[in-house]
Design an enzyme around this catalytic site. Structure first.
Site, PDB file in Angstrom:
ATOM      1  CG  HIS A 202      -0.263   0.347   2.494  1.00  0.00           C
ATOM      2  ND1 HIS A 202       0.533  -0.560   3.135  1.00  0.00           N
ATOM      3  CD2 HIS A 202      -0.231   1.477   3.248  1.00  0.00           C
ATOM      4  CE1 HIS A 202       1.019  -0.006   4.243  1.00  0.00           C
ATOM      5  NE2 HIS A 202       0.573   1.225   4.334  1.00  0.00           N
TER       6      HIS A 202
HETATM    7  C1  UD1 Z   1      -2.018   5.911   5.319  1.00  0.00           C
HETATM    8  C2  UD1 Z   1      -0.704   6.455   5.848  1.00  0.00           C
HETATM    9  C3  UD1 Z   1       0.335   5.335   5.842  1.00  0.00           C
HETATM   10  C4  UD1 Z   1      -0.164   4.122   6.589  1.00  0.00           C
HETATM   11  C5  UD1 Z   1      -1.512   3.687   6.035  1.00  0.00           C
HETATM   12  C6  UD1 Z   1      -2.067   2.574   6.868  1.00  0.00           C
HETATM   13  C7  UD1 Z   1      -0.102   8.811   5.467  1.00  0.00           C
HETATM   14  C8  UD1 Z   1       0.716   9.732   4.662  1.00  0.00           C
HETATM   15  N1  UD1 Z   1      -0.192   7.553   5.022  1.00  0.00           N
HETATM   16  O1  UD1 Z   1      -1.795   5.521   3.950  1.00  0.00           O
HETATM   17  O2  UD1 Z   1       1.521   5.795   6.483  1.00  0.00           O
HETATM   18  O3  UD1 Z   1       0.761   3.085   6.426  1.00  0.00           O
HETATM   19  O4  UD1 Z   1      -2.421   4.803   6.082  1.00  0.00           O
HETATM   20  O5  UD1 Z   1      -2.950   1.791   6.138  1.00  0.00           O
HETATM   21  O6  UD1 Z   1      -0.661   9.212   6.464  1.00  0.00           O
HETATM   22  N2  UD1 Z   1      -9.184   4.989   1.140  1.00  0.00           N
HETATM   23  C9  UD1 Z   1     -10.348   4.281   1.137  1.00  0.00           C
HETATM   24  N3  UD1 Z   1     -10.994   4.113   2.329  1.00  0.00           N
HETATM   25  C10 UD1 Z   1     -10.545   4.633   3.494  1.00  0.00           C
HETATM   26  C11 UD1 Z   1      -9.346   5.365   3.482  1.00  0.00           C
HETATM   27  C12 UD1 Z   1      -8.671   5.528   2.291  1.00  0.00           C
HETATM   28  O7  UD1 Z   1     -10.808   3.816   0.110  1.00  0.00           O
HETATM   29  O8  UD1 Z   1     -11.194   4.425   4.544  1.00  0.00           O
HETATM   30  C13 UD1 Z   1      -8.461   5.161  -0.154  1.00  0.00           C
HETATM   31  C14 UD1 Z   1      -8.716   6.522  -0.787  1.00  0.00           C
HETATM   32  O9  UD1 Z   1      -8.747   6.347  -2.167  1.00  0.00           O
HETATM   33  C15 UD1 Z   1      -7.455   7.304  -0.431  1.00  0.00           C
HETATM   34  C16 UD1 Z   1      -6.394   6.207  -0.420  1.00  0.00           C
HETATM   35  O10 UD1 Z   1      -7.062   5.048   0.087  1.00  0.00           O
HETATM   36  O11 UD1 Z   1      -7.164   8.313  -1.338  1.00  0.00           O
HETATM   37  C17 UD1 Z   1      -5.221   6.529   0.480  1.00  0.00           C
HETATM   38  O12 UD1 Z   1      -5.636   6.805   1.819  1.00  0.00           O
HETATM   39  P1  UD1 Z   1      -4.708   7.691   2.796  1.00  0.00           P
HETATM   40  O13 UD1 Z   1      -5.239   7.677   4.167  1.00  0.00           O
HETATM   41  O14 UD1 Z   1      -4.428   9.026   2.188  1.00  0.00           O
HETATM   42  O15 UD1 Z   1      -3.329   6.929   2.743  1.00  0.00           O
HETATM   43  P2  UD1 Z   1      -3.008   5.389   2.951  1.00  0.00           P
HETATM   44  O16 UD1 Z   1      -2.423   4.867   1.682  1.00  0.00           O
HETATM   45  O17 UD1 Z   1      -4.148   4.678   3.567  1.00  0.00           O
HETATM   46  N1  UDP Z   2      -3.961  -5.685   8.416  1.00  0.00           N
HETATM   47  C1  UDP Z   2      -5.255  -6.202   8.475  1.00  0.00           C
HETATM   48  N2  UDP Z   2      -5.859  -6.581   7.302  1.00  0.00           N
HETATM   49  C2  UDP Z   2      -5.251  -6.487   6.107  1.00  0.00           C
HETATM   50  C3  UDP Z   2      -3.933  -5.980   6.045  1.00  0.00           C
HETATM   51  C4  UDP Z   2      -3.315  -5.568   7.225  1.00  0.00           C
HETATM   52  O1  UDP Z   2      -5.821  -6.316   9.558  1.00  0.00           O
HETATM   53  O2  UDP Z   2      -5.858  -6.857   5.093  1.00  0.00           O
HETATM   54  C5  UDP Z   2      -3.333  -5.199   9.665  1.00  0.00           C
HETATM   55  C6  UDP Z   2      -2.060  -5.909  10.041  1.00  0.00           C
HETATM   56  O3  UDP Z   2      -2.351  -6.924  10.973  1.00  0.00           O
HETATM   57  C7  UDP Z   2      -1.198  -4.809  10.659  1.00  0.00           C
HETATM   58  C8  UDP Z   2      -1.772  -3.530  10.128  1.00  0.00           C
HETATM   59  O4  UDP Z   2      -2.968  -3.858   9.439  1.00  0.00           O
HETATM   60  O5  UDP Z   2      -1.316  -4.779  12.079  1.00  0.00           O
HETATM   61  C9  UDP Z   2      -0.798  -2.873   9.199  1.00  0.00           C
HETATM   62  O6  UDP Z   2      -1.389  -1.793   8.595  1.00  0.00           O
HETATM   63  P1  UDP Z   2      -0.879  -1.151   7.256  1.00  0.00           P
HETATM   64  O7  UDP Z   2      -0.045  -2.128   6.535  1.00  0.00           O
HETATM   65  O8  UDP Z   2      -2.062  -0.590   6.574  1.00  0.00           O
HETATM   66  O9  UDP Z   2      -0.027   0.099   7.764  1.00  0.00           O
HETATM   67  P2  UDP Z   2       1.475   0.303   8.239  1.00  0.00           P
HETATM   68  O10 UDP Z   2       1.755  -0.634   9.345  1.00  0.00           O
HETATM   69  O11 UDP Z   2       2.350   0.118   7.054  1.00  0.00           O
HETATM   70  O12 UDP Z   2       1.490   1.728   8.671  1.00  0.00           O
END
Ligand code: UD1
Ligand code: UDP
Length: 430
Positions: A202
């Site tokens: 992601h």
């Molecule tokens: C964010 C964090 C990242 C973290 C991740 C955990 C930042 C810069 N990034 O990345 O560090 O590892 O969360 O998962 O803060 N979206 C949905 N549903 C939701 C939320 C998001 O569909 O509930 C989609 C939207 O298209 C959005 C995209 O995901 O534009 C990215 O979401 P965003 O929260 O900006 O960043 P993440 O990639 O989730």
């Molecule tokens: N996770 C989950 N379902 C998924 C993928 C990840 O529950 O389909 C959980 C996983 O157990 C971990 C957390 O999400 O604890 C990690 O989140 P993510 O990879 O989104 O963010 P990051 O840790 O990179 O910030």
């Protein structure tokens, strides 16, 4: 103590849940806020339910948008909430835009900010998360570093040791608290093949670039193994945008993001996990699943040094080579499985709550301007001689920022006893 907990994305909810449980078990009141950065059931609400947390009292509903939009909107809204709630401490975890907003709001309002998972560094400032963590750490009053390495990163940036506490990582607490529940309640493995690799992706730098995402997917296809791929919505969108979705759907078992309990079961059963996630690198070593990190840097180098994680980079050839090397050599594979988790025993939340209560009792959560004229401090290096040997850091009449032993830096924990042959770096006022 009245804590305000800000947990706004999937990993923050998971990693702060042990602290909320600990506060609940001690009947300590706290307010729970989300900025709404993650808002879908599959990235947020499902985790609140599965982890038995109450619904947040505040939801700022920031939603998706640019970094500036998310950070600014959350900053403004959190300021209002903090002014209304008047917490003695705000607690947030990790490196998202929401965490940066919480840290900044506190710094401006002179409210204590406690950063859980402080001191992680990938040293790659092009990652949005790296900028968030550096800035949040420097705006923090209490820094909970998971390891000594993380604590030393903070010291290297000039943060004073008295603000830093090495407590392990609450992901260990969360994994241990939930794995048995997952074993009893999750049915996901019934629908999965016996033997599979698990994939999560992601990170913006991997999934938002067509070439890079294509290379990673092609590597997985070339391996010819069963691959289970719970895909973040961001990744699903990019796969569709780049015309990769059909190929992926045909050859890999792509799923919507799965719940936490299902994910723990997938991770514990997988032959190995390929990921660019931070939390998954940590959980993998706790569950003894070999991890291949699809990145060129990691802010969790402890997992690599412990032998449970390998950085494979982001190029197709390198990924294929790394997976084949690990799966093709039982000695390498078993050594990775046996690696010991470097993030503590699962008592991080208890340590964090104990420290915060003690700081509050000592009046150290009150952020007040200095009452005396401040002077620049001088750095000095002192050899530990007979007059210093045997003394604890806490007893010394000057501030120690680093202990150097055999050319290596150590964190100056208050209880550490000095030994002859060591050198200490100290701060002294003229
Ligand atoms: C964010 C964090 C990242 C973290 C991740 C955990 C930042 C810069 N990034 O990345 O560090 O590892 O969360 O998962 O803060 N979206 C949905 N549903 C939701 C939320 C998001 O569909 O509930 C989609 C939207 O298209 C959005 C995209 O995901 O534009 C990215 O979401 P965003 O929260 O900006 O960043 P993440 O990639 O989730
Ligand atoms: N996770 C989950 N379902 C998924 C993928 C990840 O529950 O389909 C959980 C996983 O157990 C971990 C957390 O999400 O604890 C990690 O989140 P993510 O990879 O989104 O963010 P990051 O840790 O990179 O910030």
């Amino acid at each position: 103590m009245h804590a305000l907990i800000v947990a706004s994305t999937r990993p923050e909810v998971i990693k702060l849940s042990p602290i909320m449980r600990e506060l609940d078990s001690r009947n300590i009141a706290y307010t729970f806020t989300t900025t709404g950065q993650h808002y879908d059931d599959e990235l947020f609400w499902n985790f609140i339910r599965e982890l038995g947390l109450r619904r947040p009292e505040y939801n700022v509903e920031v939603g998706s948008g640019s970094h500036a939009y998310q950070t600014a909107r959350a900053l403004e809204a959190l300021e209002e909430i903090i002014l209304k709630e008047k917490p003695s401490v705000v607690i947030a975890e990790g490196d998202t835009n929401s965490v940066l907003s919480a840290a900044l709001a506190c710094a401006k309002l002179h409210v204590a900010f406690a950063h859980v998972e402080a001191g992680l560094r990938s040293f790659d400032r092009t990652m949005p998360e790296e900028v968030n963590r550096v800035l949040a750490d420097h705006a923090s009053d209490v820094l909970f570093a998971p390891t000594e390495k993380a604590a030393l990163n903070l010291i290297n940036e000039g943060i004073l040791p008295e603000k830093i506490f090495i407590v392990g990582n609450t992901i260990v607490d969360a994994t241990l608290q939930n794995f048995e529940i997952a074993r009893q309640s999750s049915r996901i493995l019934e629908e999965m093949p016996e033997d599979f690799l698990l994939l999560t992706l992601h990170r913006a730098e991997n999934v938002d670039r067509k070439e890079r995402l294509t290379g990673i997917i092609e590597a997985l296809l070339e391996l010819g193994e069963e691959v289970v791929f719970p895909a973040h919505p961001r990744t699903q969108r990019r796969l569709a945008d780049f015309g990769l979705l059909e190929k992926v759907e045909k050859k890999l078992r792509i799923l919507p993001p799965v719940g936490y309990l299902d994910f723990l079961m997938l991770l514990s059963r997988a032959k190995l996990v390929l990921t660019d996630s931070g939390g998954v690198q940590e959980e993998a070593i706790v569950l003894h699943t070999p991890c291949i990190t699809l990145r060129t840097s990691t802010e969790r180098p402890e997992t690599v040094e412990a032998g449970g994680n390998v950085l494979a980079g982001v190029e197709k050839a390198g990924i294929v080579r790394t997976v084949k090397r690990i799966l093709g050599d039982q000695n390498v594979y078993q050594a990775m499985k046996a690696a010991e988790n470097p993030f503590g025993k699962g008592d991080s939340a208890k340590k964090i709550v104990d420290i915060l209560l003690k700081l509050e009792e000592e009046g150290k959560l009150k952020i007040t301007p200095p009452s005396r004229v401040l002077r620049e401090k001088r750095r000095e290096f002192i050899n530990v001689d007979a007059s210093l040997a045997g003394k604890r850091i806490a007893e010394l009449p000057f501030q120690v920022v680093r202990v150097i032993e055999a050319g290596k830096a150590k964190f100056p924990s208050p209880e550490l006893r000095l030994r002859q042959g060591q050198m200490i770096e100290v701060l002294k006022e003229d």
